[in-house]
Write a protein that holds these residues in place. Structure first.
Motif, PDB file in Angstrom:
ATOM      1  N   ASP A  21       0.831  -1.204   0.000  1.00  9.01           N
ATOM      2  CA  ASP A  21       0.000   0.000   0.000  1.00  9.01           C
ATOM      3  C   ASP A  21       0.868   1.258   0.000  1.00  9.01           C
ATOM      4  O   ASP A  21       0.621   2.193  -0.768  1.00  9.01           O
ATOM      5  N   LEU A  22       1.911   1.291   0.839  1.00  7.42           N
ATOM      6  CA  LEU A  22       2.792   2.453   0.899  1.00  7.42           C
ATOM      7  C   LEU A  22       3.556   2.640  -0.408  1.00  7.42           C
ATOM      8  O   LEU A  22       3.737   3.768  -0.877  1.00  7.42           O
ATOM      9  N   LEU A  26       3.524   5.936  -2.912  1.00  6.06           N
ATOM     10  CA  LEU A  26       4.721   6.593  -3.427  1.00  6.06           C
ATOM     11  C   LEU A  26       4.713   6.648  -4.950  1.00  6.06           C
ATOM     12  O   LEU A  26       5.086   7.658  -5.553  1.00  6.06           O
ATOM     13  N   MET A  27       4.274   5.572  -5.583  1.00  4.20           N
ATOM     14  CA  MET A  27       4.232   5.541  -7.043  1.00  4.20           C
ATOM     15  C   MET A  27       3.235   6.566  -7.591  1.00  4.20           C
ATOM     16  O   MET A  27       3.511   7.257  -8.580  1.00  4.20           O
ATOM     17  N   ILE A  28       2.090   6.671  -6.953  1.00  2.00           N
ATOM     18  CA  ILE A  28       1.081   7.637  -7.385  1.00  2.00           C
ATOM     19  C   ILE A  28       1.612   9.055  -7.227  1.00  2.00           C
ATOM     20  O   ILE A  28       1.473   9.894  -8.127  1.00  2.00           O
ATOM     21  N   ALA A  29       2.244   9.333  -6.090  1.00  2.00           N
ATOM     22  CA  ALA A  29       2.784  10.670  -5.849  1.00  2.00           C
ATOM     23  C   ALA A  29       3.899  10.999  -6.830  1.00  2.00           C
ATOM     24  O   ALA A  29       3.981  12.122  -7.340  1.00  2.00           O
ATOM     25  N   ALA A  30       4.761  10.022  -7.119  1.00  2.00           N
ATOM     26  CA  ALA A  30       5.853  10.255  -8.060  1.00  2.00           C
ATOM     27  C   ALA A  30       5.316  10.523  -9.463  1.00  2.00           C
ATOM     28  O   ALA A  30       5.832  11.382 -10.181  1.00  2.00           O
ATOM     29  N   ALA A  31       4.287   9.815  -9.854  1.00  2.00           N
ATOM     30  CA  ALA A  31       3.706  10.006 -11.182  1.00  2.00           C
ATOM     31  C   ALA A  31       3.044  11.374 -11.308  1.00  2.00           C
ATOM     32  O   ALA A  31       3.042  11.971 -12.385  1.00  2.00           O
ATOM     33  N   ARG A  37      12.151  13.971  -9.078  1.00  2.00           N
ATOM     34  CA  ARG A  37      12.208  13.081  -7.912  1.00  2.00           C
ATOM     35  C   ARG A  37      11.416  13.686  -6.770  1.00  2.00           C
ATOM     36  O   ARG A  37      11.304  14.891  -6.652  1.00  2.00           O
ATOM     37  N   LEU A  38      10.925  12.809  -5.913  1.00  2.00           N
ATOM     38  CA  LEU A  38      10.283  13.277  -4.698  1.00  2.00           C
ATOM     39  C   LEU A  38      11.363  13.630  -3.687  1.00  2.00           C
ATOM     40  O   LEU A  38      12.349  12.901  -3.538  1.00  2.00           O
ATOM     41  N   SER A  39      11.190  14.729  -2.993  1.00  2.00           N
ATOM     42  CA  SER A  39      12.161  15.115  -1.973  1.00  2.00           C
ATOM     43  C   SER A  39      12.026  14.184  -0.774  1.00  2.00           C
ATOM     44  O   SER A  39      10.956  13.595  -0.549  1.00  2.00           O
ATOM     45  N   PRO A  40      13.083  14.046   0.000  1.00  2.00           N
ATOM     46  CA  PRO A  40      12.986  13.218   1.220  1.00  2.00           C
ATOM     47  C   PRO A  40      11.862  13.697   2.148  1.00  2.00           C
ATOM     48  O   PRO A  40      11.170  12.875   2.755  1.00  2.00           O
ATOM     49  N   ASP A  41      11.661  14.997   2.227  1.00  2.00           N
ATOM     50  CA  ASP A  41      10.571  15.520   3.067  1.00  2.00           C
ATOM     51  C   ASP A  41       9.208  15.096   2.538  1.00  2.00           C
ATOM     52  O   ASP A  41       8.311  14.755   3.308  1.00  2.00           O
ATOM     53  N   ARG A  42       9.035  15.102   1.220  1.00  2.00           N
ATOM     54  CA  ARG A  42       7.759  14.687   0.621  1.00  2.00           C
ATOM     55  C   ARG A  42       7.525  13.196   0.840  1.00  2.00           C
ATOM     56  O   ARG A  42       6.403  12.772   1.130  1.00  2.00           O
ATOM     57  N   ILE A  43       8.581  12.413   0.728  1.00  2.00           N
ATOM     58  CA  ILE A  43       8.460  10.966   0.975  1.00  2.00           C
ATOM     59  C   ILE A  43       8.062  10.721   2.419  1.00  2.00           C
ATOM     60  O   ILE A  43       7.151   9.930   2.691  1.00  2.00           O
ATOM     61  N   ASP A  44       8.716  11.419   3.343  1.00  2.00           N
ATOM     62  CA  ASP A  44       8.362  11.275   4.760  1.00  2.00           C
ATOM     63  C   ASP A  44       6.910  11.669   5.010  1.00  2.00           C
ATOM     64  O   ASP A  44       6.204  11.021   5.776  1.00  2.00           O
ATOM     65  N   GLU A  45       6.467  12.722   4.337  1.00  2.00           N
ATOM     66  CA  GLU A  45       5.079  13.161   4.475  1.00  2.00           C
ATOM     67  C   GLU A  45       4.113  12.085   3.974  1.00  2.00           C
ATOM     68  O   GLU A  45       3.118  11.767   4.629  1.00  2.00           O
ATOM     69  N   LEU A  46       4.416  11.505   2.831  1.00  2.00           N
ATOM     70  CA  LEU A  46       3.554  10.463   2.268  1.00  2.00           C
ATOM     71  C   LEU A  46       3.512   9.219   3.144  1.00  2.00           C
ATOM     72  O   LEU A  46       2.471   8.580   3.278  1.00  2.00           O
ATOM     73  N   LEU A  47       4.659   8.882   3.736  1.00  2.00           N
ATOM     74  CA  LEU A  47       4.737   7.691   4.568  1.00  2.00           C
ATOM     75  C   LEU A  47       4.342   7.972   6.010  1.00  2.00           C
ATOM     76  O   LEU A  47       4.373   7.070   6.841  1.00  2.00           O
ATOM     77  N   ASP A  48       3.990   9.215   6.295  1.00  2.00           N
ATOM     78  CA  ASP A  48       3.565   9.628   7.634  1.00  2.00           C
ATOM     79  C   ASP A  48       4.666   9.361   8.656  1.00  2.00           C
ATOM     80  O   ASP A  48       4.431   8.804   9.720  1.00  2.00           O
ATOM     81  N   VAL A  49       5.892   9.764   8.273  1.00  2.00           N
ATOM     82  CA  VAL A  49       7.049   9.595   9.138  1.00  2.00           C
ATOM     83  C   VAL A  49       7.293  10.902   9.871  1.00  2.00           C
ATOM     84  O   VAL A  49       7.311  11.965   9.265  1.00  2.00           O
ATOM     85  N   GLU A  50       7.478  10.797  11.162  1.00  2.00           N
ATOM     86  CA  GLU A  50       7.823  11.980  11.948  1.00  2.00           C
ATOM     87  C   GLU A  50       9.299  11.898  12.280  1.00  2.00           C
ATOM     88  O   GLU A  50       9.816  10.832  12.599  1.00  2.00           O
ATOM     89  N   ALA A  51       9.975  13.039  12.206  1.00  2.00           N
ATOM     90  CA  ALA A  51      11.396  13.061  12.520  1.00  2.00           C
ATOM     91  C   ALA A  51      11.600  12.690  13.980  1.00  2.00           C
ATOM     92  O   ALA A  51      10.906  13.184  14.861  1.00  2.00           O
TER      93      ALA A  51
END
Length: 60
Positions: A21-22, A26-31, A37-51
């Protein structure tokens, strides 16, 4: 012709399903992204990662 018997019980790997699912998100957002490229911050946002506090400060 051999046909494998039907399994009665469903075996699901819930971790694998979440990863699939994740990956799809990511594939949908990249397309849809305008940049190459997706920035690391955007990837973290999509994956719901908190620093994490202190992450990347070199301490183990």
């Amino acid at each position: 012709m051999y046909v494998a018997p039907h399994r009665h019980g469903m075996v699901q790997d819930h971790v694998a399903l979440v990863e699939i699912d994740l990956t799809g998100e990511l594939m949908i957002a990249a397309a849809a992204a305008s940049e190459d490229r997706l920035s690391p911050d955007r990837i973290d946002e999509l994956l719901d990662v908190e620093a994490e506090a202190g992450a990347g400060d070199g301490e183990a």
